[in-house]
Design a protein around this motif. Structure first.
Motif: not given
Ligand code: FAD
Length: 216
Positions: A65, A71, A76, A78, A84, A133
């Motif tokens: 990530w 990141i 995140s 979702t 999460n 994701i």
């Protein structure tokens, strides 16, 4: 007088005697213990359901990530059952393995579905949904761990889930000193599921007890 079993020496039932007892045992457990309290307090103890909550930690071969998507920390949010994904706020750009909070469910049907799974199934499901994701999940995943709080024997739930009607009927009875027993913990507060609520309820119980002791 309280009877208890010390987990360090579980063969013997021991007893402790004191003038007062402030009990902070979560209600789903307390409701199963023999307890010398009035009917209204017992009803209050028995009436409060506890919310479901599940967390899944996922270990990956690398911090993809950060390396692939820049990141660095954060969450995140979702609309998937995992809700999460939480990214570590430390060790940025450190080489080697990394761990994510791969799912954080609370309340709602998905929390109960994940609670009903085995830990291995929860981890597999978190990888499956998380891959929507981050496609890297499939090739980078190494290992995982999952906790469902309804299955944790020390709480049997995440936190007290009060309704307005439940509070109107039971809250005062739960939070009043009953003979020599007072309850404290997040469940006996206006801020359930927060450490602040647990601390405020402890202060409240101690204050009531102090006032009573000073008067007598
Ligand atoms: C997933 C999750 C996330 C959370 N996130 C946050 C957050 O970000 N911020 C925040 O402020 N709060 C958070 N909370 C809430 C916070 O953890 C609680 O509100 C707080 O820990 C409650 O404190 P307590 O003393 O009431 O209960 P607990 O901390 O649960 O203490 C109860 C104790 O009773 C013991 N016990 C159980 N049965 C017995 C028995 N038979 N005999 C003797 N002892 C027993 C247990 O071992 C435990 O030590 C979170 C909770 C969960 C589950």
């Amino acid at each position: 007088t309280v009877s208890y079993v010390d987990t360090a020496s579980p063969s013997a039932v021991q007893q402790a005697t004191a003038d007062w007892c402030i009990c902070t045992i979560p209600l789903p457990i307390l409701s199963q213990l023999p307890l010398d309290v009035s009917g209204p307090m017992k009803n209050a103890i028995d009436s409060l359901p506890y919310a479901a909550s599940v967390k899944v930690g996922l270990q990956f071969k690398r911090r993809f990530w950060e390396e692939d998507e820049a990141i660095y920390g954060g969450i995140s949010y979702t609309d998937l059952p995992i809700r999460n994904i939480g990214y570590p706020n430390y060790g940025f750009n450190r080489g080697g393995r990394g761990v994510l909070l791969g799912a954080y469910l609370y309340e709602g049907a998905n929390s109960f579905e994940f609670t009903a799974m085995t830990p291995a199934e929860r981890v597999a499901s978190a990888v499956e949904f998380g891959a929507k994701i981050h496609p890297q999940y499939k090739s980078e995943f190494e290992n995982g761990v999952a906790v469902a709080w309804h299955r944790v024997p020390f709480t049997l739930g995440c936190a007290g889930e009060w309704t307005e009607a439940g509070r109107a009927q039971h809250y005062r009875n739960l939070c009043q000193s009953d003979g020599r027993i007072a309850l404290a913990g997040e469940h006996a507060s206006q801020l359930p599921a927060w450490q602040e609520g647990a601390i405020l309820s402890a202060l409240d119980a101690i204050t009531r007890l102090h006032e009573r002791v000073v008067k007598t």
